[in-house]
Design an enzyme around this catalytic site. Structure first.
Site, PDB file in Angstrom:
ATOM      1  N   GLU A 117      42.381 -41.676  25.970  1.00 39.61           N
ATOM      2  CA  GLU A 117      42.612 -41.985  27.388  1.00 39.61           C
ATOM      3  C   GLU A 117      42.093 -43.374  27.765  1.00 39.61           C
ATOM      4  O   GLU A 117      41.593 -43.610  28.859  1.00 39.61           O
ATOM      5  CB  GLU A 117      42.021 -40.906  28.299  1.00 39.61           C
ATOM      6  CG  GLU A 117      42.769 -39.579  28.194  1.00 39.61           C
ATOM      7  CD  GLU A 117      42.394 -38.594  29.273  1.00 39.61           C
ATOM      8  OE1 GLU A 117      42.259 -39.001  30.441  1.00 39.61           O
ATOM      9  OE2 GLU A 117      42.248 -37.397  28.941  1.00 39.61           O
ATOM     10  N   GLN A 137       4.385 -41.811  21.327  1.00 37.36           N
ATOM     11  CA  GLN A 137       4.936 -42.639  22.396  1.00 37.36           C
ATOM     12  C   GLN A 137       6.349 -43.130  22.089  1.00 37.36           C
ATOM     13  O   GLN A 137       7.164 -43.303  22.998  1.00 37.36           O
ATOM     14  CB  GLN A 137       4.006 -43.838  22.653  1.00 37.36           C
ATOM     15  CG  GLN A 137       2.712 -43.441  23.359  1.00 37.36           C
ATOM     16  CD  GLN A 137       1.847 -44.637  23.688  1.00 37.36           C
ATOM     17  OE1 GLN A 137       1.884 -45.656  22.997  1.00 37.36           O
ATOM     18  NE2 GLN A 137       1.064 -44.528  24.744  1.00 37.36           N
ATOM     19  N   PRO A 162      53.240 -44.586  16.977  1.00 36.98           N
ATOM     20  CA  PRO A 162      52.614 -45.282  15.846  1.00 36.98           C
ATOM     21  C   PRO A 162      52.343 -46.763  16.121  1.00 36.98           C
ATOM     22  O   PRO A 162      51.350 -47.306  15.649  1.00 36.98           O
ATOM     23  CB  PRO A 162      53.644 -45.099  14.722  1.00 36.98           C
ATOM     24  CG  PRO A 162      54.308 -43.798  15.045  1.00 36.98           C
ATOM     25  CD  PRO A 162      54.388 -43.759  16.539  1.00 36.98           C
TER      26      PRO A 162
END
Length: 389
Positions: free
Chosen positions: A368, A284, A135
């Site tokens: 990570e 485009q 935490p």
């Protein structure tokens, strides 16, 4: 059909190319695009499927334990994650957590540890989890409070872990706890903790934007055998970083899988959607956006497979893996956002592919190591290299 020309890049061998094509074909046949509301059951089923198909063998190291080689093949892991992510975010998650959760055992476990756990991981019989965050200790690992005290032939764990993927369904947790050999990150050790250990409690299940099993764990005088420590006392930070070095690059690969799927969806929609007497692809503005999407994907893929190749060649990839993760996850977010915008209101409909991708990509920019952490890693490595030169 996603562009697969990158499989011919010199970073990859013919065996890698064959693996990527095989996983893609298997996933197209066996992995459902949508899963049941019971995410736990879906994840368990995916782990079994991946194990039975032989793909989880690539998530571990050691021929004796069922792996293709003694070292984890980073490029193989990346190719599998990219292929699975294109088909299903939960399938990618199931594969990745088997690798991340068991990576420390592959790298630092004793022969007895490896024999006891890795064959079951490879076969999909045991579900793994990696419990590092707390935490009040996420990116700042040195702030870890969960403690392990040596008591005879065991360690006694007390404290909490959170953001534990596979928390609540895992059979085995690799847990990091403070053992006090030195201040900060140098006083942490790593342990294998079986899910049925007395004193281990699933304190809370956590619901997130892209549903997957996630939980907060509580340890209350949880005894862990001394033989379940991974590496030497105080080496836990080294164990964690070595494990993340293997799998951080694969997070970039998963992001590529999401981005390629989004580009495929955008191309299909743009070429079929009629607007003002022409297709969306004839404008485009659309063409410019598609060009940016494709270029970003290729640039991120080059960084990703460079890092994977370097690691497989035995090189240090701290900086390169951080560059790959940062580039691929941020690019994928932009690509998926652009794809959803092309779909207009349809892109907001629940469980449409681009809507699902929009939810799935967001976590990859955080777990990570958040993008900001990757920036710090890259800068520190650059400054270290400059000072050394």
């Amino acid at each position: 059909m996603a562009d697969q020309s990158y499989l011919d890049w010199p970073f990859l061998t013919p065996q890698h190319r064959a693996l990527a094509l095989s996983v893609d074909a298997w996933a197209a046949e066996h992995i459902a695009q949508e899963h049941s509301a019971d995410v736990d059951a879906a994840c368990r089923a995916l782990v079994r499927q991946l194990g039975q198909a032989g793909w989880l063998r690539y998530a571990i190291g050691g021929v004796a334990y069922g792996a293709p080689g003694d070292a984890i093949d980073t490029r193989a892991v990346c190719l599998i994650r990219e292929s699975l992510a294109r088909h299903s975010g939960l399938a990618d998650f199931a594969f990745a957590m088997q690798g991340l959760g068991s990576g420390a055992i592959s790298l630092f476990g004793s022969a007895a540890n490896r024999s006891a756990y890795l064959p079951a991981v490879a076969a999909g019989r045991a579900i793994m989890a990696f419990a590092l965050s707390e935490p009040d200790a996420g990116s700042d690992v040195a702030a870890m409070q969960c403690a392990a005290e040596l008591d005879g032939d065991a360690y006694v764990l007390n404290g909490e872990k959170t953001w534990v993927s596979n928390g609540g369904i895992a059979d085995v947790y690799v847990v990091f706890a403070r053992t006090g050999e030195a201040p900060g990150a140098r006083g942490i050790s790593a342990f294998i903790v079986d899910a049925d250990s007395a004193g281990l409690e699933i304190a809370e299940r956590i619901a997130v934007i892209a549903p997957h099993p996630l939980a907060r764990l509580k340890f209350n005088h949880c005894r862990v055998p001394l033989t379940h420590r991974l590496g030497e006392p105080g080496q836990g930070f080294k164990v964690a970083m070595a494990t993340l070095d293997v799998f951080r690059t694969s997070v970039a690969a998963a992001a590529l899988g999401f981005a390629r799927r989004a580009l495929d969806e955008a191309l299909q929609h743009a070429t079929s959607r009629k607007m003002f007497g022409q297709t969306l692809a004839d404008f485009q503005l659309t063409q410019a956006k598609l060009a940016q999407m494709a270029t970003g994907i290729d640039a991120a893929a080059l960084l990703t497979y460079r890092a994977a190749w370097q690691r497989d060649a035995g090189q240090k990839v701290t900086k390169e893996a951080a560059m790959a993760k940062m580039s691929a996850t941020e690019t994928a977010q932009q690509v998926i956002d652009a794809a959803l915008q092309m779909f207009g209101g349809l892109g907001l409909v629940s469980e449409q592919p681009v809507e699902r991708l929009y939810r799935e990509i967001r976590a990859l920019r955080i777990y990570e190591g958040a993008t900001e952490v990757q920036q710090l890693i890259i800068a520190r490595e650059l400054l270290r290299e400059y000072a050394a030169s």
